[in-house]
Design an enzyme around this catalytic site. Structure first.
Site, PDB file in Angstrom:
ATOM      1  N   PRO A   1      -2.641  -5.908 -12.166  1.00  0.00           N
ATOM      2  CA  PRO A   1      -2.138  -5.957 -10.794  1.00  0.00           C
ATOM      3  C   PRO A   1      -2.894  -6.454  -9.557  1.00  0.00           C
ATOM      4  CG  PRO A   1      -2.621  -3.817 -11.593  1.00  0.00           C
ATOM      5  CD  PRO A   1      -3.286  -4.769 -12.377  1.00  0.00           C
ATOM      6  N   GLU A   2      -2.474  -6.995  -8.824  1.00  0.00           N
ATOM      7  CA  GLU A   2      -2.947  -7.092  -7.394  1.00  0.00           C
ATOM      8  C   GLU A   2      -2.243  -6.128  -6.336  1.00  0.00           C
ATOM      9  OE1 GLU A   2      -4.288 -10.757  -6.200  1.00  0.00           O
ATOM     10  OE2 GLU A   2      -4.270 -11.683  -8.276  1.00  0.00           O
TER      11      GLU A   2
END
Length: 271
Positions: free
Chosen positions: A2-3
């Site tokens: 995830p960003e």
DNA sequence: AAATGAACCTGTTTGC
DNA sequence: TGCAAACAGGTTCATT
């Protein structure tokens, strides 16, 4: 995994499912992920009052004044499932909730980590103390980026991925933002004009907002709380496209390594 | 001081 | 086909 857009997508999905739910019991299948886990059984009988996000951290606010802070690392996932569902592979923690559902944490690589902090001063913790502004807030201003870049010799890609400069910009969105801004990823940050840095601030915001609207990017395994993938990967202009042609100029997209991470760019469109 | 590389882990893709 | 190397969304620590 995830960003910032992916973490925000998870937060959005979890919030309505968790707000107001009591934690009836906690089953921990291992005592540590990247770091030792806090004593999660201390949460039994407590109620989740909200889910926030700071940088790539999820913040579960508890009704006793504590905040359960959770970072997903590279492969962390949260799912809300019926309590009777069998534990899946790499499922490390299960919170049984009121109304028959459970919150499960799964993380194949175990780079994720968690902490139980006091809500009122969690930002003093080492995980948060040195963080830069949220990219979608007014604090991430053109002047802020100009200041952060001034006289810095590091490549601009490394600077926008530096959480002390701005949080949430990871390896995918760094490449995508620099492509949109027409800035070469290896260019020294201190040698980029103010107007071009102004454009970079604008496109970082745009890229992250578009990715959030698309429900994040699913490369191999990102899914939200409902188990659904995001669709922003269909919008990639350069990430993962090395060897393919630039949509704008038809030249081949290149891949290089910077600070141990792959960078994708168009040598014709980015200077 | 600042930048690179290794480390933490497992799963999947790539290349010979 | 089979196996080994390379690579993967993040962060921290040690080493130039």
């Amino acid at each position: 995994m995830p960003e910032l857009p992916e973490v925000e997508t998870v937060r959005t999905g979890l919030e309505p499912l968790l707000r107001g739910r009591e934690i009836a019991s906690v089953i921990c299948h291992r005592s540590s992920l990247r770091y030792p886990l806090p004593d999660l059984t201390a949460l039994v009988g407590k109620t989740v009052i909200g889910v926030r996000r700071r940088a790539k951290y999820l913040l579960f606010d508890i009704d006793d004044g504590q905040t359960l802070v959770w970072h997903l690392g590279m492969t962390g996932q949260f799912h809300v499932l019926p309590q009777q569902t069998q534990a899946g592979s790499h499922e490390h923690v299960c919170f049984n909730l009121s109304y028959g559902q459970s919150l499960r944490y799964r993380d194949a690589r175990r780079f994720g980590y968690a902490g139980l902090l006091h809500a009122e001063d969690f930002e003093k913790h080492a995980w948060f103390a040195a963080l830069g502004p949220e990219p979608l807030s007014d604090d991430f201003s053109v002047n802020h980026l100009i200041e952060a870049c001034s006289s810095r010799k590091a490549p601009i890609k490394n600077v926008i991925m530096d959480a002390g400069v701005v949080v949430g910009v990871g390896n995918i969105y760094a490449s995508e933002s620099l492509y949109r801004a027409g800035i070469h990823p290896t260019r020294a940050a201190g040698r980029i004009s103010a107007p071009r840095l102004g454009l970079l601030v604008k496109v970082i915001r745009e890229v992250l907002e578009e990715a959030i609207d698309a429900g994040g990017s699913s490369i191999s395994d990102f899914v939200n709380a409902d188990g659904k993938p995001g669709y922003f990967a269909h919008s990639f202009q350069v990430y993962g496209r090395h060897g393919d042609r630039c949509f704008a100029c038809d030249k081949q997209i290149k891949r290089i390594s910077q600070a141990g991470r792959s960078t994708f760019y168009c040598s014709s469109c980015q200077r």
